[in-house]
Design a protein around this motif. Structure first.
Motif, PDB file in Angstrom:
ATOM      1  N   UNK A  76       0.818  -1.225   0.000  1.00  0.00           N
ATOM      2  CA  UNK A  76       0.000   0.000   0.000  1.00  0.00           C
ATOM      3  C   UNK A  76       0.847   1.267   0.000  1.00  0.00           C
ATOM      4  N   UNK A  77       0.250   2.389  -0.453  1.00  0.00           N
ATOM      5  CA  UNK A  77       0.931   3.681  -0.372  1.00  0.00           C
ATOM      6  C   UNK A  77       0.723   4.253   1.034  1.00  0.00           C
ATOM      7  N   UNK A  78       1.416   5.383   1.348  1.00  0.00           N
ATOM      8  CA  UNK A  78       1.350   5.890   2.725  1.00  0.00           C
ATOM      9  C   UNK A  78      -0.076   6.113   3.237  1.00  0.00           C
ATOM     10  N   UNK A 138      13.645   5.872  12.705  1.00  0.00           N
ATOM     11  CA  UNK A 138      14.718   6.862  12.552  1.00  0.00           C
ATOM     12  C   UNK A 138      15.010   7.603  13.852  1.00  0.00           C
ATOM     13  N   UNK A 139      13.949   7.883  14.618  1.00  0.00           N
ATOM     14  CA  UNK A 139      14.134   8.613  15.866  1.00  0.00           C
ATOM     15  C   UNK A 139      14.976   7.784  16.854  1.00  0.00           C
ATOM     16  N   UNK A 199      17.115   5.481  16.053  1.00  0.00           N
ATOM     17  CA  UNK A 199      18.466   5.463  15.489  1.00  0.00           C
ATOM     18  C   UNK A 199      19.219   6.743  15.884  1.00  0.00           C
ATOM     19  N   UNK A 200      18.515   7.867  15.813  1.00  0.00           N
ATOM     20  CA  UNK A 200      19.133   9.143  16.181  1.00  0.00           C
ATOM     21  C   UNK A 200      19.522   9.132  17.664  1.00  0.00           C
ATOM     22  N   UNK A 243      22.630   7.156  18.099  1.00  0.00           N
ATOM     23  CA  UNK A 243      23.836   7.842  17.618  1.00  0.00           C
ATOM     24  C   UNK A 243      24.242   8.991  18.539  1.00  0.00           C
ATOM     25  N   UNK A 268       8.475  10.771  17.342  1.00  0.00           N
ATOM     26  CA  UNK A 268       8.930  12.136  17.094  1.00  0.00           C
ATOM     27  C   UNK A 268       8.615  13.019  18.301  1.00  0.00           C
ATOM     28  N   UNK A 320       7.155   4.918  -2.480  1.00  0.00           N
ATOM     29  CA  UNK A 320       6.304   5.418  -1.405  1.00  0.00           C
ATOM     30  C   UNK A 320       7.132   5.657  -0.150  1.00  0.00           C
ATOM     31  N   UNK A 362      11.746   7.960   3.225  1.00  0.00           N
ATOM     32  CA  UNK A 362      13.094   7.783   3.771  1.00  0.00           C
ATOM     33  C   UNK A 362      14.069   7.423   2.647  1.00  0.00           C
ATOM     34  N   UNK A 370      10.129  12.240   5.661  1.00  0.00           N
ATOM     35  CA  UNK A 370      10.804  11.276   6.527  1.00  0.00           C
ATOM     36  C   UNK A 370      10.628  11.670   7.998  1.00  0.00           C
ATOM     37  N   UNK A 371      10.593  10.676   8.862  1.00  0.00           N
ATOM     38  CA  UNK A 371      10.402  10.913  10.299  1.00  0.00           C
ATOM     39  C   UNK A 371      11.440  11.904  10.826  1.00  0.00           C
ATOM     40  N   UNK A 372      12.663  11.757  10.326  1.00  0.00           N
ATOM     41  CA  UNK A 372      13.763  12.578  10.836  1.00  0.00           C
ATOM     42  C   UNK A 372      13.581  14.040  10.421  1.00  0.00           C
ATOM     43  N   UNK A 396      17.708  15.590   5.850  1.00  0.00           N
ATOM     44  CA  UNK A 396      17.176  14.435   5.123  1.00  0.00           C
ATOM     45  C   UNK A 396      17.569  13.079   5.700  1.00  0.00           C
ATOM     46  N   UNK A 451      19.421  10.631   9.108  1.00  0.00           N
ATOM     47  CA  UNK A 451      19.718  10.556  10.543  1.00  0.00           C
ATOM     48  C   UNK A 451      21.097  11.161  10.821  1.00  0.00           C
TER      49      UNK A 451
END
Lengths: 276, 287
Positions: free
Chosen positions: A171-173, A243-244, A246-247, A250, A265, B203, B206, B247-249, B268, B270
Protein backbone atom coordinates in the motif's frame (compact mmCIF):
# COMPACT_ATOMS: atom_id res chain seq x y z
CA UNK A 1 -5.79 -12.10 31.67
CA UNK A 2 -6.30 -15.39 29.93
CA UNK A 3 -4.26 -16.48 26.98
CA UNK A 4 -6.06 -16.60 23.67
CA UNK A 5 -3.29 -18.26 21.68
CA UNK A 6 -0.70 -20.60 23.15
CA UNK A 7 2.21 -22.23 21.33
CA UNK A 8 4.15 -24.95 23.10
CA UNK A 9 7.45 -26.20 21.71
CA UNK A 10 6.29 -25.68 18.13
CA UNK A 11 8.47 -26.82 15.24
CA UNK A 12 7.51 -26.78 11.60
CA UNK A 13 9.16 -28.33 8.59
CA UNK A 14 8.01 -27.82 5.01
CA UNK A 15 7.82 -31.15 3.20
CA UNK A 16 10.38 -30.17 0.56
CA UNK A 17 12.90 -28.66 3.01
CA UNK A 18 15.58 -30.36 5.04
CA UNK A 19 15.79 -27.67 7.70
CA UNK A 20 13.11 -26.52 10.10
CA UNK A 21 11.18 -23.35 9.28
CA UNK A 22 10.21 -22.92 12.94
CA UNK A 23 12.25 -24.12 15.88
CA UNK A 24 10.85 -24.55 19.37
CA UNK A 25 8.44 -21.63 19.48
CA UNK A 26 6.81 -20.97 22.84
CA UNK A 27 4.45 -18.08 23.28
CA UNK A 28 1.21 -16.94 24.84
CA UNK A 29 -0.88 -14.13 23.40
CA UNK A 30 -3.45 -12.69 25.77
CA UNK A 31 -7.04 -11.77 25.05
CA UNK A 32 -7.23 -8.20 23.80
CA UNK A 33 -3.50 -7.90 23.34
CA UNK A 34 -1.87 -6.21 20.32
CA UNK A 35 1.23 -8.15 19.34
CA UNK A 36 3.56 -7.28 16.45
CA UNK A 37 5.88 -9.86 14.93
CA UNK A 38 8.96 -8.57 13.09
CA UNK A 39 11.84 -10.39 11.45
CA UNK A 40 13.72 -10.54 8.15
CA UNK A 41 12.36 -12.38 5.10
CA UNK A 42 12.61 -16.12 5.64
CA UNK A 43 12.68 -15.84 9.44
CA UNK A 44 9.47 -17.82 9.80
CA UNK A 45 6.97 -15.03 10.53
CA UNK A 46 4.46 -15.99 7.89
CA UNK A 47 4.83 -19.68 8.65
CA UNK A 48 4.03 -18.95 12.27
CA UNK A 49 0.98 -16.92 11.27
CA UNK A 50 -0.29 -19.80 9.15
CA UNK A 51 0.09 -22.14 12.11
CA UNK A 52 -1.84 -19.81 14.40
CA UNK A 53 -5.07 -20.31 12.54
CA UNK A 54 -4.58 -23.87 11.50
CA UNK A 55 -3.63 -23.46 7.84
CA UNK A 56 -0.63 -25.62 8.77
CA UNK A 57 -0.40 -28.02 11.69
CA UNK A 58 2.84 -28.11 13.75
CA UNK A 59 5.36 -30.83 12.88
CA UNK A 60 6.12 -30.97 16.58
CA UNK A 61 4.50 -29.27 19.56
CA UNK A 62 1.01 -27.83 19.92
CA UNK A 63 -0.92 -24.66 19.28
CA UNK A 64 -4.12 -23.81 21.11
CA UNK A 65 -6.55 -21.13 20.01
CA UNK A 66 -9.02 -20.35 22.79
CA UNK A 67 -8.42 -23.83 24.17
CA UNK A 68 -8.79 -25.66 20.85
CA UNK A 69 -5.86 -27.64 19.47
CA UNK A 70 -5.24 -26.49 15.88
CA UNK A 71 -4.03 -29.97 14.90
CA UNK A 72 -7.44 -31.40 15.68
CA UNK A 73 -9.18 -31.59 12.28
CA UNK A 74 -12.66 -31.68 13.82
CA UNK A 75 -12.17 -28.24 15.35
CA UNK A 76 -10.41 -26.63 12.41
CA UNK A 77 -13.39 -24.50 11.31
CA UNK A 78 -13.94 -23.29 14.84
CA UNK A 79 -10.26 -22.35 15.07
CA UNK A 80 -10.42 -20.38 11.83
CA UNK A 81 -13.59 -18.68 12.90
CA UNK A 82 -11.91 -17.61 16.16
CA UNK A 83 -8.67 -16.47 14.53
CA UNK A 84 -9.25 -14.79 11.17
CA UNK A 85 -6.41 -14.06 8.80
CA UNK A 86 -5.72 -11.09 6.50
CA UNK A 87 -3.01 -11.51 3.85
CA UNK A 88 -0.57 -9.20 2.09
CA UNK A 89 -2.15 -8.82 -1.33
CA UNK A 90 -5.66 -7.37 -1.23
CA UNK A 91 -6.37 -8.50 -4.79
CA UNK A 92 -5.95 -12.16 -3.86
CA UNK A 93 -8.52 -12.02 -1.09
CA UNK A 94 -11.50 -10.50 -2.78
CA UNK A 95 -13.97 -13.03 -4.16
CA UNK A 96 -17.15 -11.16 -5.02
CA UNK A 97 -18.05 -8.39 -7.46
CA UNK A 98 -19.82 -6.20 -4.91
CA UNK A 99 -18.27 -5.11 -1.60
CA UNK A 100 -21.13 -6.25 0.64
CA UNK A 101 -21.28 -9.65 -1.03
CA UNK A 102 -17.57 -10.04 -0.48
CA UNK A 103 -17.95 -9.28 3.21
CA UNK A 104 -20.89 -11.73 3.40
CA UNK A 105 -18.84 -14.59 1.94
CA UNK A 106 -17.38 -15.72 5.27
CA UNK A 107 -20.58 -15.76 7.35
CA UNK A 108 -22.48 -17.40 4.45
CA UNK A 109 -19.99 -20.25 4.58
CA UNK A 110 -20.50 -20.54 8.31
CA UNK A 111 -24.19 -21.24 7.57
CA UNK A 112 -25.49 -18.15 9.30
CA UNK A 113 -29.10 -16.97 8.79
CA UNK A 114 -29.54 -14.31 6.05
CA UNK A 115 -30.97 -11.69 8.41
CA UNK A 116 -28.02 -12.12 10.76
CA UNK A 117 -25.59 -11.97 7.82
CA UNK A 118 -27.04 -8.60 6.81
CA UNK A 119 -26.57 -7.40 10.33
CA UNK A 120 -22.98 -8.53 10.50
CA UNK A 121 -22.06 -7.13 7.10
CA UNK A 122 -23.46 -3.75 8.09
CA UNK A 123 -21.55 -3.75 11.39
CA UNK A 124 -18.32 -4.93 9.77
CA UNK A 125 -18.45 -2.23 7.09
CA UNK A 126 -19.18 0.36 9.77
CA UNK A 127 -16.18 -0.80 11.77
CA UNK A 128 -13.81 -0.35 8.81
CA UNK A 129 -15.62 2.87 7.78
CA UNK A 130 -16.67 1.70 4.35
CA UNK A 131 -20.44 1.78 4.73
CA UNK A 132 -20.90 4.06 1.71
CA UNK A 133 -18.98 1.59 -0.45
CA UNK A 134 -21.28 -1.38 0.28
CA UNK A 135 -22.65 -1.49 -3.25
CA UNK A 136 -19.45 -0.62 -5.10
CA UNK A 137 -17.28 -3.00 -7.08
CA UNK A 138 -14.17 -3.92 -5.05
CA UNK A 139 -11.78 -3.56 -7.99
CA UNK A 140 -12.58 0.15 -8.18
CA UNK A 141 -11.39 0.74 -4.61
CA UNK A 142 -7.90 1.86 -3.59
CA UNK A 143 -5.43 -0.62 -2.10
CA UNK A 144 -6.11 0.56 1.44
CA UNK A 145 -9.87 0.32 0.94
CA UNK A 146 -9.58 -3.18 -0.52
CA UNK A 147 -7.53 -4.27 2.46
CA UNK A 148 -10.22 -2.85 4.76
CA UNK A 149 -12.84 -4.83 2.83
CA UNK A 150 -10.73 -7.93 3.51
CA UNK A 151 -10.67 -7.02 7.21
CA UNK A 152 -14.45 -6.49 7.18
CA UNK A 153 -14.85 -9.95 5.65
CA UNK A 154 -12.96 -11.38 8.61
CA UNK A 155 -14.91 -9.27 11.12
CA UNK A 156 -18.21 -10.58 9.77
CA UNK A 157 -17.18 -14.01 11.02
CA UNK A 158 -16.94 -12.53 14.53
CA UNK A 159 -13.44 -13.70 15.36
CA UNK A 160 -11.83 -12.93 18.70
CA UNK A 161 -8.44 -12.61 17.12
CA UNK A 162 -7.26 -11.17 13.81
CA UNK A 163 -3.92 -12.17 12.34
CA UNK A 164 -2.57 -9.81 9.69
CA UNK A 165 0.37 -10.94 7.54
CA UNK A 166 2.06 -7.79 6.20
CA UNK A 167 -1.28 -6.14 5.38
CA UNK A 168 0.34 -2.85 4.34
CA UNK A 169 3.31 -4.10 2.29
CA UNK A 170 1.65 -3.27 -1.01
CA UNK A 171 0.00 0.00 0.00
CA UNK A 172 0.93 3.68 -0.37
CA UNK A 173 1.35 5.89 2.73
CA UNK A 174 -2.34 6.85 2.83
CA UNK A 175 -3.46 3.25 2.45
CA UNK A 176 -1.04 2.17 5.17
CA UNK A 177 -2.39 4.76 7.56
CA UNK A 178 -6.01 3.75 6.87
CA UNK A 179 -5.32 0.09 7.53
CA UNK A 180 -3.27 0.67 10.66
CA UNK A 181 -5.89 3.08 12.02
CA UNK A 182 -8.52 0.40 11.47
CA UNK A 183 -6.43 -2.27 13.16
CA UNK A 184 -5.80 -0.04 16.18
CA UNK A 185 -9.48 0.80 16.45
CA UNK A 186 -10.50 -2.86 16.37
CA UNK A 187 -8.05 -3.53 19.17
CA UNK A 188 -8.92 -0.54 21.36
CA UNK A 189 -12.66 -0.24 20.77
CA UNK A 190 -13.78 -3.75 19.97
CA UNK A 191 -11.23 -5.56 22.13
CA UNK A 192 -10.01 -7.79 19.31
CA UNK A 193 -6.73 -9.58 19.86
CA UNK A 194 -4.33 -8.49 17.10
CA UNK A 195 -1.30 -10.28 15.71
CA UNK A 196 0.36 -7.98 13.18
CA UNK A 197 3.26 -9.20 11.07
CA UNK A 198 5.11 -6.30 9.50
CA UNK A 199 8.34 -4.98 7.98
CA UNK A 200 7.50 -1.44 9.03
CA UNK A 201 9.00 -0.62 12.39
CA UNK A 202 6.76 2.43 12.87
CA UNK A 203 3.80 0.03 12.84
CA UNK A 204 5.39 -2.34 15.34
CA UNK A 205 5.96 0.60 17.69
CA UNK A 206 2.19 0.83 18.28
CA UNK A 207 1.84 -2.71 19.60
CA UNK A 208 1.67 -3.71 23.28
CA UNK A 209 4.38 -6.28 22.70
CA UNK A 210 6.87 -7.01 19.93
CA UNK A 211 8.15 -10.47 19.05
CA UNK A 212 11.32 -10.72 16.99
CA UNK A 213 12.01 -13.74 14.81
CA UNK A 214 15.25 -14.78 13.18
CA UNK A 215 16.07 -18.01 11.37
CA UNK A 216 12.97 -19.80 12.63
CA UNK A 217 13.45 -18.87 16.27
CA UNK A 218 11.84 -16.35 18.57
CA UNK A 219 14.94 -14.36 19.54
CA UNK A 220 13.59 -11.33 21.40
CA UNK A 221 10.38 -10.13 22.92
CA UNK A 222 9.23 -7.23 25.01
CA UNK A 223 7.52 -3.89 24.85
CA UNK A 224 8.40 -1.79 21.79
CA UNK A 225 10.63 0.31 24.06
CA UNK A 226 12.57 -2.70 25.31
CA UNK A 227 12.95 -4.20 21.87
CA UNK A 228 13.81 -1.11 19.85
CA UNK A 229 16.38 0.19 22.33
CA UNK A 230 18.56 -2.76 21.32
CA UNK A 231 19.60 -1.13 18.07
CA UNK A 232 22.80 -3.15 17.48
CA UNK A 233 21.11 -6.48 18.08
CA UNK A 234 18.23 -5.66 15.73
CA UNK A 235 20.62 -4.51 13.02
CA UNK A 236 22.69 -7.67 13.37
CA UNK A 237 19.66 -9.75 12.45
CA UNK A 238 18.87 -7.51 9.48
CA UNK A 239 16.16 -5.29 10.95
CA UNK A 240 15.68 -1.55 11.17
CA UNK A 241 14.73 0.72 14.00
CA UNK A 242 12.61 3.87 13.66
CA UNK A 243 14.72 6.86 12.55
CA UNK A 244 14.13 8.61 15.87
CA UNK A 245 15.47 5.61 17.81
CA UNK A 246 18.47 5.46 15.49
CA UNK A 247 19.13 9.14 16.18
CA UNK A 248 18.91 8.58 19.95
CA UNK A 249 21.38 5.73 19.61
CA UNK A 250 23.84 7.84 17.62
CA UNK A 251 23.55 10.80 20.01
CA UNK A 252 24.23 8.51 22.92
CA UNK A 253 27.35 7.22 21.21
CA UNK A 254 28.44 10.82 20.69
CA UNK A 255 28.27 11.29 24.46
CA UNK A 256 24.85 12.92 24.83
CA UNK A 257 22.95 11.74 27.87
CA UNK A 258 19.77 10.43 26.32
CA UNK A 259 17.34 7.60 26.93
CA UNK A 260 18.03 4.93 24.34
CA UNK A 261 14.40 3.91 24.08
CA UNK A 262 12.79 6.98 22.52
CA UNK A 263 10.31 5.80 19.91
CA UNK A 264 8.31 8.69 18.53
CA UNK A 265 8.93 12.14 17.09
CA UNK A 266 6.99 13.71 19.99
CA UNK A 267 9.15 12.02 22.64
CA UNK A 268 12.31 13.13 20.90
CA UNK A 269 11.04 16.70 20.53
CA UNK A 270 10.23 16.83 24.25
CA UNK A 271 13.63 15.51 25.16
CA UNK A 272 15.58 17.82 22.88
CA UNK A 273 13.57 20.87 23.95
CA UNK A 274 14.86 20.42 27.48
CA UNK A 275 18.39 20.03 26.22
CA UNK A 276 18.58 22.85 23.68
CA UNK B 1 20.61 10.85 -21.93
CA UNK B 2 18.10 13.64 -21.41
CA UNK B 3 14.33 13.44 -21.44
CA UNK B 4 11.95 16.32 -22.03
CA UNK B 5 8.23 15.89 -21.41
CA UNK B 6 6.16 18.66 -22.90
CA UNK B 7 2.44 19.33 -22.27
CA UNK B 8 1.82 15.62 -21.90
CA UNK B 9 -1.80 14.51 -21.46
CA UNK B 10 -3.06 10.96 -21.48
CA UNK B 11 -6.71 9.98 -21.57
CA UNK B 12 -7.68 6.35 -21.11
CA UNK B 13 -10.46 5.06 -23.38
CA UNK B 14 -11.28 8.43 -24.93
CA UNK B 15 -14.71 8.81 -26.49
CA UNK B 16 -16.23 6.01 -24.38
CA UNK B 17 -18.31 6.18 -21.19
CA UNK B 18 -15.15 5.01 -19.36
CA UNK B 19 -13.09 7.96 -20.52
CA UNK B 20 -10.76 9.18 -17.79
CA UNK B 21 -7.93 11.68 -17.77
CA UNK B 22 -4.94 9.89 -16.23
CA UNK B 23 -2.37 12.67 -16.55
CA UNK B 24 -2.78 16.23 -17.61
CA UNK B 25 -0.42 18.79 -19.03
CA UNK B 26 2.83 17.46 -17.60
CA UNK B 27 6.05 19.38 -18.20
CA UNK B 28 9.26 17.79 -16.94
CA UNK B 29 12.90 18.04 -17.92
CA UNK B 30 15.35 15.35 -16.89
CA UNK B 31 18.98 16.20 -17.66
CA UNK B 32 21.63 13.60 -18.39
CA UNK B 33 22.91 11.86 -15.24
CA UNK B 34 20.28 13.25 -12.87
CA UNK B 35 18.70 11.19 -10.12
CA UNK B 36 14.99 11.91 -9.72
CA UNK B 37 12.41 10.70 -7.25
CA UNK B 38 8.80 10.55 -8.42
CA UNK B 39 6.26 10.54 -5.61
CA UNK B 40 2.48 10.65 -5.35
CA UNK B 41 -0.19 8.43 -3.87
CA UNK B 42 -1.77 5.49 -5.68
CA UNK B 43 -3.76 6.66 -8.68
CA UNK B 44 -1.93 9.98 -8.96
CA UNK B 45 -0.67 9.09 -12.45
CA UNK B 46 2.95 8.10 -11.75
CA UNK B 47 2.77 4.77 -13.57
CA UNK B 48 0.97 6.28 -16.55
CA UNK B 49 3.66 8.96 -16.76
CA UNK B 50 6.65 6.61 -16.64
CA UNK B 51 5.12 4.30 -19.23
CA UNK B 52 5.29 7.22 -21.65
CA UNK B 53 9.01 7.67 -21.11
CA UNK B 54 9.91 4.58 -23.09
CA UNK B 55 7.01 4.63 -25.47
CA UNK B 56 4.82 1.96 -23.87
CA UNK B 57 1.97 4.44 -23.89
CA UNK B 58 1.33 6.99 -26.59
CA UNK B 59 0.40 10.51 -25.48
CA UNK B 60 -3.14 11.68 -26.19
CA UNK B 61 -1.45 15.05 -26.69
CA UNK B 62 1.96 16.52 -26.01
CA UNK B 63 5.39 15.12 -26.69
CA UNK B 64 8.29 13.15 -25.26
CA UNK B 65 11.72 14.20 -26.52
CA UNK B 66 14.60 11.89 -25.80
CA UNK B 67 18.10 13.23 -26.53
CA UNK B 68 16.54 15.75 -28.90
CA UNK B 69 14.48 13.17 -30.74
CA UNK B 70 10.70 13.26 -30.61
CA UNK B 71 9.57 9.77 -29.64
CA UNK B 72 6.38 9.90 -31.66
CA UNK B 73 7.55 11.81 -34.69
CA UNK B 74 7.30 10.06 -38.05
CA UNK B 75 10.34 7.84 -38.52
CA UNK B 76 11.46 8.00 -34.87
CA UNK B 77 13.76 5.14 -33.89
CA UNK B 78 11.35 3.81 -31.31
CA UNK B 79 13.06 0.45 -30.92
CA UNK B 80 16.48 1.91 -30.16
CA UNK B 81 15.05 4.49 -27.80
CA UNK B 82 13.16 1.80 -25.95
CA UNK B 83 16.39 -0.09 -25.38
CA UNK B 84 18.01 3.03 -23.98
CA UNK B 85 15.25 3.64 -21.44
CA UNK B 86 15.01 0.62 -19.15
CA UNK B 87 11.82 0.28 -17.14
CA UNK B 88 11.67 -2.00 -14.09
CA UNK B 89 8.05 -2.55 -13.14
CA UNK B 90 6.59 -3.10 -9.69
CA UNK B 91 7.19 -6.64 -8.45
CA UNK B 92 9.41 -7.38 -11.47
CA UNK B 93 10.07 -10.89 -10.16
CA UNK B 94 6.58 -11.78 -11.38
CA UNK B 95 7.96 -11.45 -14.89
CA UNK B 96 10.74 -14.01 -14.53
CA UNK B 97 9.99 -17.00 -16.71
CA UNK B 98 13.13 -18.79 -17.91
CA UNK B 99 14.58 -22.02 -16.58
CA UNK B 100 17.86 -20.53 -15.43
CA UNK B 101 18.96 -17.15 -14.15
CA UNK B 102 21.42 -16.80 -17.00
CA UNK B 103 18.79 -17.40 -19.67
CA UNK B 104 16.32 -15.07 -18.03
CA UNK B 105 18.80 -12.19 -17.95
CA UNK B 106 19.86 -12.98 -21.53
CA UNK B 107 16.33 -12.63 -22.88
CA UNK B 108 16.52 -8.86 -23.46
CA UNK B 109 19.96 -8.61 -25.07
CA UNK B 110 19.21 -11.67 -27.23
CA UNK B 111 16.13 -9.99 -28.59
CA UNK B 112 18.23 -6.97 -29.41
CA UNK B 113 19.99 -9.24 -31.89
CA UNK B 114 23.42 -8.96 -30.25
CA UNK B 115 26.10 -11.56 -31.05
CA UNK B 116 26.28 -14.43 -28.59
CA UNK B 117 29.57 -13.52 -26.96
CA UNK B 118 28.33 -9.96 -26.38
CA UNK B 119 25.13 -11.33 -24.81
CA UNK B 120 27.16 -13.62 -22.54
CA UNK B 121 29.41 -10.76 -21.49
CA UNK B 122 26.50 -8.47 -20.69
CA UNK B 123 24.64 -11.13 -18.76
CA UNK B 124 27.65 -11.78 -16.55
CA UNK B 125 28.19 -8.06 -16.00
CA UNK B 126 24.54 -7.42 -15.17
CA UNK B 127 24.29 -10.28 -12.69
CA UNK B 128 27.43 -9.08 -10.92
CA UNK B 129 26.21 -5.49 -11.02
CA UNK B 130 23.15 -6.41 -8.93
CA UNK B 131 25.41 -8.07 -6.38
CA UNK B 132 24.75 -11.73 -7.12
CA UNK B 133 27.59 -14.28 -7.46
CA UNK B 134 27.51 -15.14 -11.16
CA UNK B 135 28.95 -18.66 -11.01
CA UNK B 136 26.78 -19.68 -8.07
CA UNK B 137 23.45 -18.47 -9.47
CA UNK B 138 23.70 -18.67 -13.26
CA UNK B 139 22.42 -22.23 -13.60
CA UNK B 140 19.85 -22.02 -10.83
CA UNK B 141 16.17 -21.66 -11.50
CA UNK B 142 15.18 -18.07 -10.67
CA UNK B 143 12.28 -19.53 -8.70
CA UNK B 144 14.62 -21.18 -6.19
CA UNK B 145 15.93 -17.79 -5.08
CA UNK B 146 14.69 -15.60 -2.23
CA UNK B 147 12.31 -12.73 -2.97
CA UNK B 148 15.08 -10.12 -2.82
CA UNK B 149 17.35 -12.18 -5.07
CA UNK B 150 14.56 -12.77 -7.61
CA UNK B 151 13.97 -9.07 -7.76
CA UNK B 152 17.67 -8.47 -8.42
CA UNK B 153 17.67 -11.01 -11.25
CA UNK B 154 14.73 -9.14 -12.79
CA UNK B 155 16.60 -5.85 -12.51
CA UNK B 156 19.69 -7.49 -14.06
CA UNK B 157 17.52 -8.44 -17.03
CA UNK B 158 16.90 -4.75 -17.71
CA UNK B 159 20.51 -3.73 -17.02
CA UNK B 160 21.78 -6.29 -19.53
CA UNK B 161 20.26 -4.10 -22.25
CA UNK B 162 22.71 -1.35 -21.16
CA UNK B 163 20.06 1.34 -20.69
CA UNK B 164 21.13 4.96 -20.34
CA UNK B 165 18.06 5.79 -18.31
CA UNK B 166 16.77 3.45 -15.64
CA UNK B 167 13.26 3.83 -14.28
CA UNK B 168 12.44 1.82 -11.17
CA UNK B 169 8.83 1.55 -10.00
CA UNK B 170 8.77 0.74 -6.26
CA UNK B 171 11.91 -1.42 -6.34
CA UNK B 172 11.88 -2.09 -2.58
CA UNK B 173 8.16 -2.74 -1.99
CA UNK B 174 7.55 -5.84 0.10
CA UNK B 175 11.22 -6.42 0.94
CA UNK B 176 12.60 -6.62 4.48
CA UNK B 177 14.99 -3.89 5.69
CA UNK B 178 18.07 -5.86 4.63
CA UNK B 179 16.68 -6.58 1.16
CA UNK B 180 15.69 -2.93 0.90
CA UNK B 181 19.20 -1.75 1.76
CA UNK B 182 20.79 -4.17 -0.70
CA UNK B 183 18.72 -2.92 -3.62
CA UNK B 184 19.38 0.69 -2.63
CA UNK B 185 23.12 0.17 -2.38
CA UNK B 186 23.09 -1.40 -5.82
CA UNK B 187 21.29 1.57 -7.32
CA UNK B 188 23.89 3.88 -5.79
CA UNK B 189 26.78 1.70 -7.02
CA UNK B 190 25.22 1.48 -10.46
CA UNK B 191 25.03 5.23 -10.80
CA UNK B 192 28.67 5.56 -9.83
CA UNK B 193 29.78 2.88 -12.28
CA UNK B 194 27.73 3.80 -15.30
CA UNK B 195 26.67 7.33 -14.54
CA UNK B 196 23.17 6.63 -15.82
CA UNK B 197 20.09 8.73 -15.33
CA UNK B 198 17.75 7.21 -12.74
CA UNK B 199 14.08 7.83 -11.95
CA UNK B 200 12.91 6.20 -8.73
CA UNK B 201 9.20 5.83 -8.01
CA UNK B 202 8.70 5.11 -4.32
CA UNK B 203 6.30 5.42 -1.40
CA UNK B 204 9.22 5.40 1.02
CA UNK B 205 10.06 9.00 1.80
CA UNK B 206 13.09 7.78 3.77
CA UNK B 207 14.53 6.09 0.67
CA UNK B 208 13.73 9.07 -1.53
CA UNK B 209 15.34 11.45 0.97
CA UNK B 210 18.62 9.61 1.21
CA UNK B 211 18.98 8.82 -2.49
CA UNK B 212 17.70 11.32 -5.02
CA UNK B 213 18.78 14.83 -5.97
CA UNK B 214 15.46 16.07 -7.28
CA UNK B 215 11.82 15.21 -6.65
CA UNK B 216 8.70 15.51 -8.78
CA UNK B 217 5.34 15.31 -7.01
CA UNK B 218 2.21 14.01 -8.74
CA UNK B 219 -1.33 14.60 -7.53
CA UNK B 220 -4.54 13.77 -9.36
CA UNK B 221 -2.81 13.45 -12.71
CA UNK B 222 -0.90 16.70 -12.45
CA UNK B 223 2.69 17.39 -11.58
CA UNK B 224 2.16 19.81 -8.75
CA UNK B 225 5.76 20.35 -7.71
CA UNK B 226 9.37 19.87 -8.76
CA UNK B 227 12.57 20.76 -6.96
CA UNK B 228 15.54 19.60 -4.95
CA UNK B 229 14.80 17.04 -2.18
CA UNK B 230 15.44 19.69 0.44
CA UNK B 231 13.01 22.15 -1.11
CA UNK B 232 10.29 19.54 -1.52
CA UNK B 233 10.51 18.07 1.98
CA UNK B 234 10.51 21.53 3.53
CA UNK B 235 6.82 21.77 2.55
CA UNK B 236 5.47 19.37 5.17
CA UNK B 237 1.90 20.67 5.09
CA UNK B 238 1.75 20.71 1.32
CA UNK B 239 2.88 17.10 1.11
CA UNK B 240 0.54 15.82 3.81
CA UNK B 241 -2.37 17.59 2.15
CA UNK B 242 -1.84 15.41 -0.96
CA UNK B 243 -1.56 12.20 1.08
CA UNK B 244 2.23 12.08 1.27
CA UNK B 245 4.58 12.46 4.17
CA UNK B 246 8.12 13.45 4.94
CA UNK B 247 10.80 11.28 6.53
CA UNK B 248 10.40 10.91 10.30
CA UNK B 249 13.76 12.58 10.84
CA UNK B 250 12.78 15.63 8.76
CA UNK B 251 9.54 15.90 10.73
CA UNK B 252 11.51 15.86 13.97
CA UNK B 253 13.73 18.76 12.90
CA UNK B 254 10.74 20.78 11.67
CA UNK B 255 9.00 20.35 15.00
CA UNK B 256 12.10 21.46 16.89
CA UNK B 257 12.21 24.50 14.68
CA UNK B 258 8.53 25.23 15.33
CA UNK B 259 9.34 25.20 19.04
CA UNK B 260 11.80 27.98 18.38
CA UNK B 261 14.96 25.90 18.47
CA UNK B 262 17.87 27.11 16.38
CA UNK B 263 18.37 24.09 14.08
CA UNK B 264 18.29 23.68 10.33
CA UNK B 265 15.09 21.97 9.31
CA UNK B 266 15.92 20.85 5.79
CA UNK B 267 17.45 17.65 7.11
CA UNK B 268 17.18 14.43 5.12
CA UNK B 269 19.06 11.72 6.98
CA UNK B 270 19.72 10.56 10.54
CA UNK B 271 23.42 11.43 10.13
CA UNK B 272 22.62 15.01 9.15
CA UNK B 273 20.26 15.31 12.12
CA UNK B 274 22.91 14.04 14.51
CA UNK B 275 25.47 16.55 13.27
CA UNK B 276 22.96 19.38 13.49
CA UNK B 277 21.82 18.51 17.00
CA UNK B 278 25.38 18.07 18.29
CA UNK B 279 26.21 21.52 16.88
CA UNK B 280 23.21 23.02 18.67
CA UNK B 281 24.21 21.36 21.95
CA UNK B 282 27.73 22.78 21.64
CA UNK B 283 26.40 26.25 20.87
CA UNK B 284 24.21 26.10 23.92
CA UNK B 285 27.15 24.84 26.02
CA UNK B 286 29.39 27.72 25.00
CA UNK B 287 26.67 30.37 25.33
Amino acid sequence: MTAEIIAKGVCYQYAQDKSLALIDINLAINKGEFVAIIGPNGSGKSTLAKLLNGIFAPTKGEIYVDGLNTANQEDIWKVRQKAGMVFQNPDNQIVATVVEEDVAFGPENLGIQPAEIRNRVRQALEAVELTEYAHKAPHLLSGGQKQRVAIAGILAMKPQCIILDEPTAMLDPVGRKEVIKTVKKLNREEGKTIVLITHFMDEAVMADRVLVMSKGRLVMEGTPRQVFSRVEKLKSIGLDVPQVTELAHQLKRAGVEIRPDLLTVEEMVDFLCQLL
Amino acid sequence: MSIVVRNLTHIYMPGTPFESIAIKDINWEIADGEFWGLIGHTGSGKSTLIQHLNGLLKPTSGEIIIDGENLHARGARMKEIRQKVGLVFQYPEHQLFEETVERDVAFGPKNMGLPEDEVAKRVKEAIELVGLPYDAVKDKSPFELSGGQMRRVAIAGVLAMNPEVLILDEPTAGLDPLGRDEIIEEIVALRKKRNITVILVSHSMEDIARLVDKIAVMHRGKMIKQGSSREIFRDYRGLTSVGLGIPQITELMMKLREKGKDVACDILTVEEARTEILKAIRRKGSA
